[in-house]
Write a protein that holds these residues in place. Structure first.
Motif, PDB file in Angstrom:
ATOM      1  N   ARG A  88      -3.202   0.689   5.719  1.00 16.76           N
ATOM      2  CA  ARG A  88      -3.575   0.870   4.316  1.00 16.76           C
ATOM      3  C   ARG A  88      -3.515  -0.452   3.551  1.00 16.76           C
ATOM      4  NH1 ARG A  88      -1.103   5.884   5.673  1.00 16.76           N
ATOM      5  NH2 ARG A  88      -2.351   7.628   4.837  1.00 16.76           N
ATOM      6  N   GLU A  89      -2.647  -1.349   4.005  1.00 14.31           N
ATOM      7  CA  GLU A  89      -2.458  -2.633   3.343  1.00 14.31           C
ATOM      8  C   GLU A  89      -1.900  -3.608   4.374  1.00 14.31           C
ATOM      9  OE1 GLU A  89      -1.993  -5.908   1.097  1.00 14.31           O
ATOM     10  OE2 GLU A  89      -3.115  -4.115   0.489  1.00 14.31           O
ATOM     11  N   ILE A  90      -2.373  -4.861   4.319  1.00 16.99           N
ATOM     12  CA  ILE A  90      -1.839  -5.885   5.208  1.00 16.99           C
ATOM     13  C   ILE A  90      -2.318  -7.250   4.725  1.00 16.99           C
ATOM     14  CG2 ILE A  90      -3.739  -5.936   6.869  1.00 16.99           C
ATOM     15  CD1 ILE A  90       0.043  -6.143   7.685  1.00 16.99           C
TER      16      ILE A  90
ATOM     17  N   LEU B 182      -9.076  -5.606   6.351  1.00 14.35           N
ATOM     18  CA  LEU B 182      -8.113  -6.118   5.383  1.00 14.35           C
ATOM     19  C   LEU B 182      -7.531  -7.436   5.886  1.00 14.35           C
ATOM     20  CD1 LEU B 182      -6.024  -2.882   4.638  1.00 14.35           C
ATOM     21  CD2 LEU B 182      -7.505  -4.050   2.995  1.00 14.35           C
ATOM     22  N   GLY B 183      -7.183  -8.323   4.970  1.00 12.32           N
ATOM     23  CA  GLY B 183      -6.404  -9.506   5.299  1.00 12.32           C
ATOM     24  C   GLY B 183      -6.914 -10.252   6.510  1.00 12.32           C
ATOM     25  N   ALA B 184      -5.973 -10.606   7.393  1.00 10.22           N
ATOM     26  CA  ALA B 184      -6.315 -11.397   8.573  1.00 10.22           C
ATOM     27  C   ALA B 184      -7.277 -10.667   9.503  1.00 10.22           C
ATOM     28  CB  ALA B 184      -5.035 -11.763   9.333  1.00 10.22           C
TER      29      ALA B 184
ATOM     30  N   TYR C  54       2.361   2.464   5.479  1.00  9.02           N
ATOM     31  CA  TYR C  54       1.149   1.651   5.351  1.00  9.02           C
ATOM     32  C   TYR C  54       0.446   1.431   6.674  1.00  9.02           C
ATOM     33  CZ  TYR C  54       3.255  -2.727   7.132  1.00  9.02           C
ATOM     34  OH  TYR C  54       3.821  -3.693   7.918  1.00  9.02           O
ATOM     35  N   LYS C  55       1.133   1.702   7.812  1.00 10.47           N
ATOM     36  CA  LYS C  55       0.511   1.501   9.121  1.00 10.47           C
ATOM     37  C   LYS C  55      -0.572   2.539   9.428  1.00 10.47           C
ATOM     38  CE  LYS C  55       2.996  -2.044  10.650  1.00 10.47           C
ATOM     39  NZ  LYS C  55       3.842  -1.981  11.842  1.00 10.47           N
ATOM     40  N   GLY C  56      -0.568   3.686   8.736  1.00  6.29           N
ATOM     41  CA  GLY C  56      -1.650   4.653   8.881  1.00  6.29           C
ATOM     42  C   GLY C  56      -1.623   5.489  10.145  1.00  6.29           C
ATOM     43  N   VAL C  57      -0.435   5.839  10.647  1.00  8.02           N
ATOM     44  CA  VAL C  57      -0.368   6.704  11.831  1.00  8.02           C
ATOM     45  C   VAL C  57      -1.060   8.037  11.547  1.00  8.02           C
ATOM     46  CG1 VAL C  57       1.177   7.929  13.403  1.00  8.02           C
ATOM     47  CG2 VAL C  57       1.743   5.601  12.671  1.00  8.02           C
TER      48      VAL C  57
ATOM     49  N   GLY D  61       3.510  -2.823  -0.164  1.00  6.11           N
ATOM     50  CA  GLY D  61       3.548  -1.647  -1.031  1.00  6.11           C
ATOM     51  C   GLY D  61       4.579  -0.612  -0.652  1.00  6.11           C
ATOM     52  N   THR D  62       5.386  -0.881   0.383  1.00  2.00           N
ATOM     53  CA  THR D  62       6.394   0.096   0.808  1.00  2.00           C
ATOM     54  C   THR D  62       7.743  -0.590   0.995  1.00  2.00           C
ATOM     55  OG1 THR D  62       5.732  -0.205   3.115  1.00  2.00           O
ATOM     56  CG2 THR D  62       4.751   1.643   1.934  1.00  2.00           C
TER      57      THR D  62
END
Length: 402
Positions: free
Chosen positions: A289-291, A312-314, A213-216, A133-134
């Motif tokens: 936020r997304e992965i 999320l995801g894995a 998206y890493k959410g720091v 998404g980025t």
């Protein structure tokens, strides 16, 4: 088999190299095509590596371009690099052409039909939401999903990825779910919890490219939610090269009064430092936020470090909540704060989470198994191709004119 692996910008070099190396061990002839690198980069000496993309950015005056101009030139030179790849593969004649990334789908799509005439065409969809998404630019998003339909096989690593492709109308027969292997497993640190954690501050680490998206910012807000007496018992290290404006992150940490417990290490961290970073950390933080899949996750598992991550995801598929770590809802700084507080205050929990991560590490398939499943998928595609797919003389002439 003769296998072409293609990662133009080497976005996932550790994954590419592990997969290529395991395929070679199985007796295949593998070439990994990627960007040109500085002469002192150790990857240049890898026997499977072919530095074919963006050569002009490593020599002459273009190598001195400022970052913004370099990105523009890289985009323009991508067309020439894809043409060079087409010529190279036309001579080598691989049995399978496997893309890891398509940096400019709107450009890449123009070449895929020609590649598909040579050999079965495969794509690993590392991000079922393109670029998480980025994207680096709006241009990268153009055709990023539509281009999936041009491939004979799409490889995903998670059930989430498989479901998203099905939602996009990709037939199930064209999707293969193959696990992601451990990364940097040869650099494993001692798997036990850090001895100093019993008396010193608990060390958390977020490692990798710093993107939105890493959410720091989620970590910063979670720290502000912790009671001051608990917050004083931890340290958070944010280590990685930024691909976003970091000034708002620094300002937020100051505004919320938590800057004193965060070490911002905004730089490219070479692989040689990874083992040291992992050894110093009691747990990794992944408030993404997304992965989809995550190379940093697979390195974390390889080093036996517990984690706190978004479900999320894995992460949601591999991590057993409360065993090898904690799972929290994405963008929920309150839930992240609760998980961090539990981890900070309970030394026994840290030890059991480390043991759980070691059990998880032992369950991850080997790269040899992953490579065998991938090659089997190639072979099935090759076996299914009928003689009619071979271009006629007239078709070959039309292709050469084009």
């Amino acid at each position: 088999m003769k296998i072409a692996l293609i990662d133009p910008s080497l976005f996932t070099w550790p994954y590419d190299r592990e997969l290529a190396g395991a395929m070679v061990e199985l007796g295949n002839d593998v070439r990994l095509f990627g960007k040109a690198l500085p002469p002192d980069d150790p990857r240049c000496d890898d026997p499977v590596f072919r530095p074919l993309f963006y050569r002009s950015l490593q020599a002459g005056p273009l190598a001195q371009l400022p970052p913004a101009a370099a990105r523009i030139w890289k985009g323009l030179s991508h067309v020439g690099s894809m043409r060079r790849l087409a010529r190279t593969l036309a001579v080598w004649r691989p049995d399978a052409i496997h893309f890891q990334w398509l940096p400019l789908p709107v450009v890449d799509a123009r070449f895929l039909a020609g590649f598909r005439r040579m050999a079965p065409l495969v794509l690993t969809v590392h991000d079922s939401l393109p670029f998480n998404g980025t994207p680096g630019s709006s241009l990268q998003n153009l055709g990023a999903v539509d281009i999936w339909r041009a491939f004979d096989r799409l490889i995903v690593h998670t059930r989430q990825g498989e479901a998203r492709l099905l939602e996009q109308g990709i037939p199930a027969a064209r999707i293969a779910r193959i696990p992601h292997g451990l990364l940097h497993s040869g650099e494993q640190a001692a798997p036990a919890a850090r001895p100093q954690a019993a008396t010193g501050p608990v060390e958390f680490l977020l490692f990798g490219k710093i993107k939105h998206y890493k959410g720091v910012d989620v970590i910063i807000r979670a720290l502000a939610r912790l009671p001051e007496s608990v917050r004083r018992q931890c340290r958070v290290r944010i280590a990685g090269k930024p691909y976003m404006d970091t000034a708002p992150l620094l300002a937020l940490a100051r505004e919320l009064g938590v800057a004193d417990v965060i070490q911002f290490d905004f730089r490219f961290v070479p692989d040689a430092e990874l083992a040291s970073l992992m050894t110093q950390a009691d747990a990794l933080l992944f408030p993404y936020r997304e992965i989809e899949a995550s190379g940093v996750l697979m390195a974390t598992i390889a080093h036996g470090r517990p984690l706190i991550a978004s479900r999320l995801g894995a992460f949601g598929e591999l991590i057993q909540d409360g065993d090898s770590g904690f799972l929290v809802p994405p963008e929920d700084d309150g839930a992240l704060a609760v998980a961090m507080e539990r981890f900070i205050l309970d030394a026994e929990l840290r030890r059991t989470a480390t043991a759980g991560m070691l059990r998880l590490r032992d369950s991850i398939p080997s790269w040899k198994e992953i490579a065998q499943r991938t090659v089997t998928s190639y072979q099935a595609l090759a076996d299914a191709r009928q003689p009619a797919w071979q271009p006629t003389a007239a078709a070959g002439e039309r292709a050469s004119v084009a």
